[in-house]
Design a protein around this motif. Structure first.
Motif, short mmCIF file in Angstrom:
data_model
loop_
_atom_site.label_atom_id
_atom_site.label_comp_id
_atom_site.label_asym_id
_atom_site.label_seq_id
_atom_site.Cartn_x
_atom_site.Cartn_y
_atom_site.Cartn_z
N ILE A 29 -7.23 3.83 -0.98
CA ILE A 29 -6.17 3.25 -0.79
C ILE A 29 -5.66 3.23 1.02
O ILE A 29 -4.79 2.69 1.49
CB ILE A 29 -4.63 3.40 -1.60
CG1 ILE A 29 -5.14 3.27 -3.27
CG2 ILE A 29 -3.34 2.74 -1.60
CD1 ILE A 29 -4.04 3.04 -3.90
N GLN A 30 -5.61 4.50 0.63
CA GLN A 30 -5.00 5.78 2.44
C GLN A 30 -5.99 4.54 3.65
O GLN A 30 -5.34 4.02 4.87
CB GLN A 30 -4.92 6.93 2.54
CG GLN A 30 -4.79 7.20 3.56
CD GLN A 30 -3.20 7.23 3.93
OE1 GLN A 30 -2.84 7.71 3.50
NE2 GLN A 30 -3.37 7.14 5.23
N GLN A 31 -7.01 4.24 3.96
CA GLN A 31 -7.72 3.76 4.19
C GLN A 31 -7.81 2.69 4.71
O GLN A 31 -7.46 2.08 5.96
CB GLN A 31 -9.25 4.26 3.95
CG GLN A 31 -10.00 3.70 4.91
CD GLN A 31 -11.33 3.38 4.71
OE1 GLN A 31 -11.94 3.36 3.12
NE2 GLN A 31 -13.01 2.89 5.32
N MET A 32 -7.25 1.39 3.24
CA MET A 32 -6.55 0.29 3.20
C MET A 32 -5.36 0.06 4.19
O MET A 32 -5.86 -1.04 4.94
CB MET A 32 -7.35 -0.31 1.96
CG MET A 32 -8.05 -0.65 1.86
SD MET A 32 -8.56 -1.19 0.00
CE MET A 32 -7.83 -0.50 -1.71
N TRP A 33 -4.84 1.58 3.47
CA TRP A 33 -2.74 1.35 4.18
C TRP A 33 -3.25 0.99 5.83
O TRP A 33 -2.08 0.12 6.69
CB TRP A 33 -2.44 2.49 3.94
CG TRP A 33 -0.47 2.24 4.34
CD1 TRP A 33 -0.75 0.86 4.43
CD2 TRP A 33 -0.58 3.22 4.27
NE1 TRP A 33 0.82 1.55 4.53
CE2 TRP A 33 1.19 3.22 4.69
CE3 TRP A 33 -0.33 4.68 3.30
CZ2 TRP A 33 2.53 3.16 4.61
CZ3 TRP A 33 0.83 5.49 3.53
CH2 TRP A 33 2.51 4.63 3.59
N TYR A 53 0.96 -1.08 0.33
CA TYR A 53 0.29 0.28 -0.26
C TYR A 53 0.61 1.23 -0.25
O TYR A 53 0.49 1.79 -1.05
CB TYR A 53 -0.76 -0.02 1.35
CG TYR A 53 -2.19 -0.95 1.09
CD1 TYR A 53 -2.33 -2.19 1.80
CD2 TYR A 53 -3.21 -0.75 -0.14
CE1 TYR A 53 -3.59 -3.05 1.82
CE2 TYR A 53 -4.13 -1.52 -0.13
CZ TYR A 53 -4.23 -2.40 0.41
OH TYR A 53 -5.19 -3.43 0.39
N ALA A 54 1.86 1.57 1.16
CA ALA A 54 2.97 2.13 1.09
C ALA A 54 2.86 2.46 -0.61
O ALA A 54 3.52 4.38 -0.81
CB ALA A 54 4.22 1.59 1.45
N GLY A 55 3.49 1.25 -1.31
CA GLY A 55 3.71 1.59 -2.87
C GLY A 55 2.75 2.29 -4.23
O GLY A 55 3.21 3.15 -5.16
N GLN A 56 1.83 1.39 -3.11
CA GLN A 56 0.52 2.73 -4.35
C GLN A 56 0.69 3.70 -4.01
O GLN A 56 0.29 4.47 -5.15
CB GLN A 56 -0.29 1.66 -4.46
CG GLN A 56 -0.31 0.79 -4.27
CD GLN A 56 -2.33 -0.89 -4.30
OE1 GLN A 56 -3.05 -0.13 -3.14
NE2 GLN A 56 -2.08 -1.84 -5.19
N MET A 57 0.81 3.93 -3.08
CA MET A 57 -0.07 5.67 -2.17
C MET A 57 1.53 6.27 -2.96
O MET A 57 1.27 7.88 -3.41
CB MET A 57 0.39 5.35 -0.72
CG MET A 57 -1.57 5.06 -0.31
SD MET A 57 -2.48 6.28 -0.21
CE MET A 57 -1.83 7.98 0.50
#
Lengths: 192, 286
Positions: A58-62, A42-46
């Motif tokens: 994505i932030q919420q899932m992270w 998720y960090a990579g996706q963000m």
């Protein structure tokens, strides 16, 4: 002269309340590695899509993954479990997977999420089965934690589908490849 | 009606057979498993076998059975513990084990239960020392929890734990180099490595280590190195009270602390540098 039954001495790691140390060790080690990897994905996706429209999702899932990792950190200390030696590798591999899938676009990131969360849900289900077969009463707390996390990962999976993951070009190829990687990661983290 | 006394059916322990041979008759002891049941033993009946003097009552028989019965593992454990007393004189050898067996009233042939190079004796000793160390650390921890003792800083804790563990070698220090070489035999490496790693893990656990990342490995590797090198220094130390060894230990632990502080500093410096560069990049782009 023949030796008798070979003594295999080792410092007695007294299991707390007769817990099956070998099984619990594996479970906590691999789950910790999994949540750590998910964090990095998720960090990579963000890093790529943080400012796009799916950023908040994505932030919420992270954030949920962060709380999962925190829980497993606590369990790891409580049960004195060794973390997997591959952590630095999962650190980089996770970030690369997240960023790489995000570079394929929003749908690509969602496809990655779907693939990973599906693998993780199945993996948690296997663990739940194992623990129930062992002794559901003894492992009640751990079972509760894993069940809750499995439900949340399933939610992430559904969110991914809602955001057109399946519309990604080469979706099935991407999904299969990622899931193979997850299986390998699980296999290795359980053991080393 | 006369009460007939029947010889009690008891689980015959290996020691009983060996005990029979240890008296005047040097009979060849047969390796009987402690699971076999026999009538009262043949010729050479020995009174010491009954822990309570006269024939016990019917109900006492059960209690006697559970007192007498011991597993082969427990028996081996007892023999090895007794053998330790003779190690300073005989080394880690079958002779020491034989002497130990003799003090328990067993035949010297009991040494045949073990390898001739003393592997089991050494591993048993290491395991016992580790257990003692764990108990010591647990006791200390309890004192701290009860507020009766101060919590030691990490370097002092590690130093004291390693010193306490190494001091257990002092009575056997002459013969310890021999033991170390036996522990390095390929056959023994899995066990000795297992014992070493769990001891180091125990020390870190009681030191309060809660790392769940790669630090877990780094810390244990560093402490293992400190322990092993200090052990080797101790083998060659002839100073009074091993003060040279303890000073060496203190320096190594201090080095490790410095290294870890430096690493933290490097990391925070690195982070600061990265932030500075990001700031510069933003400024330039504007």
């Amino acid at each position: 002269p023949g030796a008798g039954a070979a003594l295999r001495p080792c410092s007695s790691r007294v299991a707390q309340d007769g817990v099956n140390k070998a099984v619990i060790d594996r479970i906590i080690r691999v789950d910790h590695a999994g949540e750590y990897g998910a964090n990095r994905i998720y960090a990579g996706q963000m890093a790529v899509l943080g400012r796009s429209s799916v950023g908040p999702v994505i932030q919420q899932m992270w954030n949920q993954e962060k709380s999962h990792l925190k829980k497993f950190n606590e369990l790891m200390v409580a049960y004195r479990v060794r973390p997997t030696v591959l952590l630095p590798f999962w650190n980089i591999a996770g970030f690369v997977l997240g960023a790489g899938s995000a570079l394929l676009g929003k749908k690509g990131a969602m496809a990655c999420t779907v693939a990973v969360e599906e693998s993780i849900s199945e993996h948690y289900n296997n663990q739940i089965r194992t623990l129930i077969e062992e002794d559901p009463e003894k492992y009640k707390e751990l079972l509760q934690v894993i069940k809750q996390f499995r439900d949340e990962e399933q939610e992430h999976h559904d969110i991914g589908l809602e955001h057109d993951a399946e519309a990604t070009p080469a979706y099935s190829v991407l999904k299969t490849a990622i899931q193979l990687g997850c299986k390998a990661a699980i296999f290795l983290s359980e053991r080393i | 009606v006369r009460c007939q006394q029947y010889p009690p059916l008891r689980a015959l322990q290996a020691s009983a057979a060996l005990r029979a041979a240890s008296d005047e008759h040097k009979k060849e002891p047969w390796a009987s498993s402690s699971q076999q049941h026999f009538e009262s033993p043949p010729a050479g009946h020995q009174p010491e076998e009954k822990p309570q003097g006269p024939q016990p009552s019917y109900t006492g028989q059960g209690g006697q059975e559970s007192e007498d019965y011991e597993s082969e593992e427990q028996l081996q454990h007892r023999i090895l513990t007794a053998a330790l007393e003779f190690v300073p004189e005989h080394g880690w050898t079958a002779e020491a084990i034989a002497e130990g067996a003799k003090t328990l009233g067993l035949s010297v042939a009991a040494a045949g239960l073990f390898h001739s190079d003393g592997s089991e004796l050494i591993l048993h000793f290491v395991s016992e020392c580790n257990t003692k160390l764990s108990e010591l650390l647990k006791k200390e921890q309890k004192l701290v929890q009860l507020g009766e003792a101060e919590k030691k800083p990490i370097d002092e804790f590690l130093r004291d734990a390693v010193e306490a563990r190494l001091r257990m070698l002092i009575p056997y220090i002459e013969k310890w180099p021999q033991a170390l070489s036996v522990l390095l035999l390929p056959r023994n490496i899995p066990s000795s490595l297992n014992l070493l790693t769990s001891m180091i893990d125990d020390i870190w656990h009681y030191a309060g280590d809660q790392s769940t990342d790669f630090n877990w490995y780094t810390r244990r590797a560093v402490l293992t190195a400190i322990y092993n090198t200090t052990e080797l220094v101790m083998m060659q130390d002839s100073s009074p009270g091993f003060e040279d060894t303890w000073r060496f230990l203190e320096n190594r632990v201090a080095d490790a602390m410095t290294m870890s502080n430096t690493a933290t500093q490097v990391q925070s410096t690195g982070e600061a540098v990265v932030q500075g560069l990001m700031g510069a990049a933003v400024t330039v782009s504007n």
